[in-house]
Scaffold this active site. Structure first.
Site, PDB file in Angstrom:
ATOM      1  N   ASP A  65       5.322  -5.367  12.202  1.00 43.32           N
ATOM      2  CA  ASP A  65       3.895  -5.163  11.647  1.00 43.32           C
ATOM      3  C   ASP A  65       3.449  -6.017  11.964  1.00 43.32           C
ATOM      4  O   ASP A  65       2.965  -6.845  12.772  1.00 43.32           O
ATOM      5  CB  ASP A  65       4.640  -6.186  10.319  1.00 43.32           C
ATOM      6  N   GLY A  70      -4.719  -5.180  -0.111  1.00 37.13           N
ATOM      7  CA  GLY A  70      -6.585  -5.329   0.132  1.00 37.13           C
ATOM      8  C   GLY A  70      -6.736  -7.233   0.899  1.00 37.13           C
ATOM      9  O   GLY A  70      -6.796  -6.552   2.128  1.00 37.13           O
ATOM     10  N   SER A  99       1.670  -7.639   1.459  1.00 35.21           N
ATOM     11  CA  SER A  99       0.014  -8.177   2.466  1.00 35.21           C
ATOM     12  C   SER A  99      -0.965  -9.229   0.960  1.00 35.21           C
ATOM     13  O   SER A  99      -0.520 -10.078   0.704  1.00 35.21           O
ATOM     14  CB  SER A  99      -0.682  -7.200   2.460  1.00 35.21           C
ATOM     15  N   TRP A 100      -2.863  -8.789   0.970  1.00 33.67           N
ATOM     16  CA  TRP A 100      -3.160  -9.433  -0.320  1.00 33.67           C
ATOM     17  C   TRP A 100      -2.033  -9.769  -0.825  1.00 33.67           C
ATOM     18  O   TRP A 100      -2.552 -11.287  -1.841  1.00 33.67           O
ATOM     19  CB  TRP A 100      -4.059  -8.683   0.125  1.00 33.67           C
TER      20      TRP A 100
END
Length: 331
Positions: A272, A45, A117-118
């Site tokens: 990505d 996120g 990710s985050w």
């Protein structure tokens, strides 16, 4: 979602709500082997929350698996979609403190930190702040919130690959505001009127959900665009992005000296679009001691088969290793 590369589904044997201050309570759970190697899963996120399938990256016979929902999302309260949510108390520093408090409350001396990710950004930040608390790092889809990373995905770079999806994303914003999309969305996402912030949140979340996988995945898009989920996700992400994660430009990559001694694996999908390989490559160049794995047939999502296989190989390899202290320094 294909999860054939992962371990079978399991259920938690313990769970709760941790009071972390500022009126916040974070939901946590533990599964696997109570006497196993501790690992904490840091979701993406920010604002993405955890899901049951996230337990499946770890051998349940060898790992004590800790999942938790970061402030404002998932089962944690207050939820960022609610009118009373106050994101002043949702910053990177708060999340780092929450992770450390959870570790201490669970009686864990050191744990493996797994984040994508985050979650990779938060894992790097947490490890740099508390290196003695971390036995290993498993990082996926590297994201550090540098200006070029945010501009690529939210200010028009990725539109070169997804012009059709980008049209839907920019449709929420008047033409004269489109030179600063993150700021324009910020005004709408935090407008108190649901007629304003809900459509903006759905458009923000749809853009991300439509681009995280190498091939379109309608299930992901539908899950991410449900109203409450979308509002919390979009608000928290945008809040972090307008503040650049409360980091200086390039801080996380510049800070690798603090964690250079920690065994680590970096897994990156070649295609990505959300967090392009440029960032993983920069981290690899700064930290050659970490194993660097490029998955040539994958995008961003941890649901990609090649990404799952690489992550499971990493957790399997680390399942029997233990690191109790940083190496001594000096002559």
């Amino acid at each position: 979602m294909n999860t054939d590369a992962l371990y079978p589904s399991i259920e938690p044997y313990d769970s709760g709500m941790l009071i972390v201050g500022d009126g916040q309570r974070i939901a946590w759970e533990v599964s696997g082997n109570p006497d196993g190697k501790p690992v904490v899963f840091l979701h993406g996120g920010p604002g993405g929350g955890t899901a049951p399938w996230h337990r499946r990256f770890f051998d349940p016979e060898r790992y004590r698996i800790v999942l938790f929902d970061q402030r404002g999302c998932g089962r944690s309260v207050p939820h960022a979609s609610s009118p009373e949510a106050d994101l002043r108390f949702n910053t990177t520093a708060h999340l780092i403190a929450d992770i450390e408090l959870l570790r201490k409350n669970l009686g864990i001396a050191q744990w493996q930190v797994f984040g994508g990710s985050w979650g990779s950004a938060l894992a790097l930040a947490y490890a740099q702040a508390h290196p003695d608390s971390v036995s290993e790092l498993v990082l996926r889809g590297i994201f550090t919130l540098r200006r070029e990373e945010l501009e690529w995905f939210y200010e028009g770079g990725a539109a070169a690959l997804f012009p059709d999806l980008w049209e839907d994303f920019v449709a929420q914003i008047p033409i004269l505001e489109r030179n600063r999309m993150i700021e324009a969305y910020h005004r709408r996402l935090f407008d108190p009127d649901p007629a304003v912030h809900v459509p903006a949140a759905r458009a923000w979340s749809k853009w991300e959900g439509s681009t995280v996988t190498l091939r379109p995945d309608e299930e992901t898009v539908q899950r991410m665009t449900e109203d409450a989920t979308a509002v919390a996700f979009a608000r928290i992400e945008n809040h972090y992005f307008v503040n650049n994660g409360w980091w200086t430009q390039g801080q996380l990559i510049a800070g690798v000296d603090a964690i250079r001694h920690i065994p680590a694996v970096i897994v990156q999908g070649r295609y990505d679009v959300c967090t392009p390989m440029m960032t993983a490559w920069d981290l690899h160049r700064a930290w050659p001691q970490a194993e660097f794995v490029v998955v040539d047939d994958a995008g961003h999502s941890a649901s990609e088969p090649g990404i799952q296989q690489a992550l499971r190989r990493a957790t399997d390899a680390f399942a029997i290793s233990v690191r109790l202290a940083a190496p001594a320094t000096g002559s």
